[in-house]
Design a protein around this motif. Sequence first.
Motif, PDB file in Angstrom:
ATOM      1  N   ASP A   1     -12.324  39.374  17.994  1.00  0.00           N
ATOM      2  CA  ASP A   1     -13.580  39.335  17.249  1.00  0.00           C
ATOM      3  C   ASP A   1     -13.417  38.665  15.877  1.00  0.00           C
ATOM      4  O   ASP A   1     -14.213  38.906  14.966  1.00  0.00           O
ATOM      5  N   GLY A   2     -12.372  37.814  15.739  1.00  0.00           N
ATOM      6  CA  GLY A   2     -12.152  37.100  14.492  1.00  0.00           C
ATOM      7  C   GLY A   2     -13.011  35.857  14.390  1.00  0.00           C
ATOM      8  O   GLY A   2     -13.890  35.597  15.228  1.00  0.00           O
ATOM      9  N   THR A   3     -12.763  35.069  13.360  1.00  0.00           N
ATOM     10  CA  THR A   3     -13.566  33.867  13.094  1.00  0.00           C
ATOM     11  C   THR A   3     -12.748  32.584  13.085  1.00  0.00           C
ATOM     12  O   THR A   3     -13.313  31.490  13.061  1.00  0.00           O
ATOM     13  N   VAL A   4     -11.436  32.703  13.077  1.00  0.00           N
ATOM     14  CA  VAL A   4     -10.564  31.528  13.009  1.00  0.00           C
ATOM     15  C   VAL A   4     -10.178  31.098  14.416  1.00  0.00           C
ATOM     16  O   VAL A   4      -9.642  31.890  15.201  1.00  0.00           O
ATOM     17  N   THR A   5     -10.461  29.844  14.747  1.00  0.00           N
ATOM     18  CA  THR A   5     -10.197  29.306  16.074  1.00  0.00           C
ATOM     19  C   THR A   5      -9.319  28.064  15.966  1.00  0.00           C
ATOM     20  O   THR A   5      -9.080  27.548  14.870  1.00  0.00           O
ATOM     21  N   ALA A   6      -8.881  27.571  17.114  1.00  0.00           N
ATOM     22  CA  ALA A   6      -8.103  26.335  17.113  1.00  0.00           C
ATOM     23  C   ALA A   6      -8.935  25.166  16.617  1.00  0.00           C
ATOM     24  O   ALA A   6      -8.406  24.201  16.049  1.00  0.00           O
ATOM     25  N   ALA A   7     -10.248  25.229  16.801  1.00  0.00           N
ATOM     26  CA  ALA A   7     -11.116  24.118  16.419  1.00  0.00           C
ATOM     27  C   ALA A   7     -11.409  24.074  14.927  1.00  0.00           C
ATOM     28  O   ALA A   7     -11.717  23.005  14.396  1.00  0.00           O
ATOM     29  N   ASN A   8     -11.336  25.218  14.245  1.00  0.00           N
ATOM     30  CA  ASN A   8     -11.553  25.186  12.787  1.00  0.00           C
ATOM     31  C   ASN A   8     -10.249  25.410  12.016  1.00  0.00           C
ATOM     32  O   ASN A   8     -10.263  25.838  10.865  1.00  0.00           O
ATOM     33  N   SER A   9      -9.141  25.069  12.676  1.00  0.00           N
ATOM     34  CA  SER A   9      -7.806  25.131  12.072  1.00  0.00           C
ATOM     35  C   SER A   9      -7.126  23.781  12.247  1.00  0.00           C
ATOM     36  O   SER A   9      -7.471  23.011  13.148  1.00  0.00           O
ATOM     37  N   CYS A  10      -6.127  23.506  11.422  1.00  0.00           N
ATOM     38  CA  CYS A  10      -5.377  22.260  11.554  1.00  0.00           C
ATOM     39  C   CYS A  10      -4.386  22.352  12.706  1.00  0.00           C
ATOM     40  O   CYS A  10      -4.124  23.433  13.247  1.00  0.00           O
ATOM     41  N   GLY A  11      -3.816  21.221  13.070  1.00  0.00           N
ATOM     42  CA  GLY A  11      -2.785  21.194  14.093  1.00  0.00           C
ATOM     43  C   GLY A  11      -1.394  21.224  13.482  1.00  0.00           C
ATOM     44  O   GLY A  11      -1.221  21.422  12.280  1.00  0.00           O
ATOM     45  N   ILE A  12      -0.393  21.040  14.339  1.00  0.00           N
ATOM     46  CA  ILE A  12       1.008  20.926  13.922  1.00  0.00           C
ATOM     47  C   ILE A  12       1.400  19.466  14.097  1.00  0.00           C
ATOM     48  O   ILE A  12       1.186  18.891  15.168  1.00  0.00           O
ATOM     49  N   ASN A  13       1.983  18.873  13.052  1.00  0.00           N
ATOM     50  CA  ASN A  13       2.072  17.417  13.046  1.00  0.00           C
ATOM     51  C   ASN A  13       3.354  16.857  12.452  1.00  0.00           C
ATOM     52  O   ASN A  13       4.128  17.564  11.814  1.00  0.00           O
ATOM     53  N   ASP A  14       3.516  15.552  12.691  1.00  0.00           N
ATOM     54  CA  ASP A  14       4.614  14.761  12.138  1.00  0.00           C
ATOM     55  C   ASP A  14       4.031  13.685  11.226  1.00  0.00           C
ATOM     56  O   ASP A  14       2.977  13.109  11.526  1.00  0.00           O
ATOM     57  N   GLY A  15       4.723  13.402  10.132  1.00  0.00           N
ATOM     58  CA  GLY A  15       4.273  12.321   9.254  1.00  0.00           C
ATOM     59  C   GLY A  15       4.946  12.394   7.895  1.00  0.00           C
ATOM     60  O   GLY A  15       5.668  13.344   7.588  1.00  0.00           O
ATOM     61  N   ALA A  16       4.699  11.382   7.085  1.00  0.00           N
ATOM     62  CA  ALA A  16       5.291  11.317   5.746  1.00  0.00           C
ATOM     63  C   ALA A  16       4.331  10.606   4.807  1.00  0.00           C
ATOM     64  O   ALA A  16       3.487   9.815   5.238  1.00  0.00           O
ATOM     65  N   ALA A  17       4.463  10.912   3.519  1.00  0.00           N
ATOM     66  CA  ALA A  17       3.664  10.254   2.485  1.00  0.00           C
ATOM     67  C   ALA A  17       4.464  10.264   1.192  1.00  0.00           C
ATOM     68  O   ALA A  17       5.251  11.184   0.942  1.00  0.00           O
ATOM     69  N   ALA A  18       4.257   9.244   0.353  1.00  0.00           N
ATOM     70  CA  ALA A  18       4.995   9.178  -0.911  1.00  0.00           C
ATOM     71  C   ALA A  18       4.253   8.293  -1.905  1.00  0.00           C
ATOM     72  O   ALA A  18       3.425   7.461  -1.528  1.00  0.00           O
ATOM     73  N   VAL A  19       4.577   8.492  -3.181  1.00  0.00           N
ATOM     74  CA  VAL A  19       3.972   7.710  -4.261  1.00  0.00           C
ATOM     75  C   VAL A  19       5.073   7.178  -5.167  1.00  0.00           C
ATOM     76  O   VAL A  19       6.175   7.731  -5.224  1.00  0.00           O
ATOM     77  N   LEU A  20       4.750   6.103  -5.877  1.00  0.00           N
ATOM     78  CA  LEU A  20       5.636   5.560  -6.895  1.00  0.00           C
ATOM     79  C   LEU A  20       5.099   6.009  -8.247  1.00  0.00           C
ATOM     80  O   LEU A  20       3.970   5.679  -8.619  1.00  0.00           O
ATOM     81  N   VAL A  21       5.904   6.816  -8.946  1.00  0.00           N
ATOM     82  CA  VAL A  21       5.520   7.377 -10.242  1.00  0.00           C
ATOM     83  C   VAL A  21       6.376   6.734 -11.325  1.00  0.00           C
ATOM     84  O   VAL A  21       7.604   6.717 -11.215  1.00  0.00           O
ATOM     85  N   MET A  22       5.733   6.236 -12.374  1.00  0.00           N
ATOM     86  CA  MET A  22       6.476   5.560 -13.427  1.00  0.00           C
ATOM     87  C   MET A  22       5.975   5.980 -14.799  1.00  0.00           C
ATOM     88  O   MET A  22       4.844   6.440 -14.954  1.00  0.00           O
ATOM     89  N   GLU A  23       6.829   5.832 -15.797  1.00  0.00           N
ATOM     90  CA  GLU A  23       6.398   5.979 -17.186  1.00  0.00           C
ATOM     91  C   GLU A  23       5.461   4.806 -17.469  1.00  0.00           C
ATOM     92  O   GLU A  23       5.738   3.673 -17.094  1.00  0.00           O
ATOM     93  N   GLU A  24       4.336   5.075 -18.109  1.00  0.00           N
ATOM     94  CA  GLU A  24       3.258   4.097 -18.151  1.00  0.00           C
ATOM     95  C   GLU A  24       3.658   2.778 -18.808  1.00  0.00           C
ATOM     96  O   GLU A  24       3.338   1.700 -18.311  1.00  0.00           O
ATOM     97  N   GLU A  25       4.374   2.822 -19.911  1.00  0.00           N
ATOM     98  CA  GLU A  25       4.766   1.580 -20.575  1.00  0.00           C
ATOM     99  C   GLU A  25       5.718   0.767 -19.706  1.00  0.00           C
ATOM    100  O   GLU A  25       5.634  -0.467 -19.657  1.00  0.00           O
ATOM    101  N   ILE A  26       6.610   1.452 -19.011  1.00  0.00           N
ATOM    102  CA  ILE A  26       7.539   0.770 -18.106  1.00  0.00           C
ATOM    103  C   ILE A  26       6.770   0.142 -16.949  1.00  0.00           C
ATOM    104  O   ILE A  26       7.063  -0.982 -16.512  1.00  0.00           O
ATOM    105  N   ALA A  27       5.771   0.860 -16.434  1.00  0.00           N
ATOM    106  CA  ALA A  27       4.952   0.332 -15.340  1.00  0.00           C
ATOM    107  C   ALA A  27       4.267  -0.963 -15.763  1.00  0.00           C
ATOM    108  O   ALA A  27       4.293  -1.965 -15.034  1.00  0.00           O
ATOM    109  N   ILE A  28       3.682  -0.956 -16.957  1.00  0.00           N
ATOM    110  CA  ILE A  28       2.978  -2.142 -17.454  1.00  0.00           C
ATOM    111  C   ILE A  28       3.941  -3.308 -17.630  1.00  0.00           C
ATOM    112  O   ILE A  28       3.654  -4.449 -17.245  1.00  0.00           O
ATOM    113  N   LYS A  29       5.119  -3.030 -18.184  1.00  0.00           N
ATOM    114  CA  LYS A  29       6.119  -4.087 -18.400  1.00  0.00           C
ATOM    115  C   LYS A  29       6.592  -4.701 -17.085  1.00  0.00           C
ATOM    116  O   LYS A  29       7.005  -5.870 -17.056  1.00  0.00           O
ATOM    117  N   ASN A  30       6.523  -3.920 -16.012  1.00  0.00           N
ATOM    118  CA  ASN A  30       6.968  -4.420 -14.708  1.00  0.00           C
ATOM    119  C   ASN A  30       5.815  -4.925 -13.844  1.00  0.00           C
ATOM    120  O   ASN A  30       5.997  -5.172 -12.649  1.00  0.00           O
TER     121      ASN A  30
END
Length: 363
Positions: free
Chosen positions: A208-237
């Motif tokens: 009698d709950g409310t959480v179902t497979a359809a309103n939940s995320c799945g189990i997955n594979d993947g990757a994500a990343a960002v390039l973070v820089m000091e702002e003055e160094i970023a501008i110089k490059n």
Amino acid sequence: MKRAVIVQAKRTPIGKVNGMLKNFEPHELAAPLLSFLAKGMEKKIDDVILGNVVGPGGNIARLSALEAGLPLSVPGLTIDRQCSAGLEAIRLACHLIQGGAGTCFIAGGTESASTSPFTKRARFSPDNIGDPEMGAAAEHVAEMYSISREAQDAYALLSYERSWNAFENGTLADELIPLGSLSHDQEFFKKRKMDTLLKRAKPIFKKDGTVTAANSCGINDGAAAVLVMEEEIAIKNGYKSILRFADSEVSGVHPNYPGSAPVPAIQAILERHYLTIDDIDLIEINEAFSSKIAACSNELSIPYEKLNVNGGALTIGHPYGASGAVMVTKLFNEVQRRSECKYVLAAIGSAGGVGVAVLFEVV
């Protein structure tokens, strides 16, 4: 104080567990991202910081850097803050730059549930406090904040439609780098009748709950990343600053209610900067469960119009340690499509009752 800025952000396509990315180890998912982000800056990178949750253990960030062909001088640091690990990696890199401990970092997360050697999950909390499965914890959040099944299903449908619209109009393509011939998320191989699935889905974590497979995320594979820089160094490059790190907050809540953890983290940031939700133009909160999103939205008075505007984990999936970095990648690309954004925010709640929130100023 030094200012940290994000100048590039990318993710891989996301696959379902034992799906299209099943043969990629976590470092093999991360390496193409590192190669892309580091191009031309290889010898200036101070460190690679990656979140990872389900193993196989060891220093996956170092292994990924080596796999990517980065200089041997780039050490690598792997962190685990459960589902918030990828966002924590970015947060940490920004604070290191602010404190003068480096000027150039690659930060994010990588996850391969398909190749994980662990047959069961880690412990999140001692038994005397309670150590629920995440689905059961999502039910706790739904009960605590009076989130109905109808509200959860309505948000899940909205997220699904937003994700498909973003895929079909090419918006998601800006976030991605292909893995070989794989150029988009596995979810978009075939459209589903989500409204029908939501109606038919049965509660799976509580009678009698409310959480179902359809309103939940799945189990997955993947990757994500960002390039973070000091702002003055970023501008110089020759880089253009897109998101400038403004502040961050980590909060702890009862481990039985991890989905509520973004609330105090976001509140603390807003109060510290004399801001309200009205001042934030775009917000990403990880869509592990609809109950979590509805609860956070209600408690913080976040209109859905500015929340997860291109969909999220409910549709494309939740590669644990990478999801926080996926959210930042979404923000990074979306602000470049809009002319008037000043502040954006990413937040995530994770196992054990930990919330991480990061505020960015749009440059």
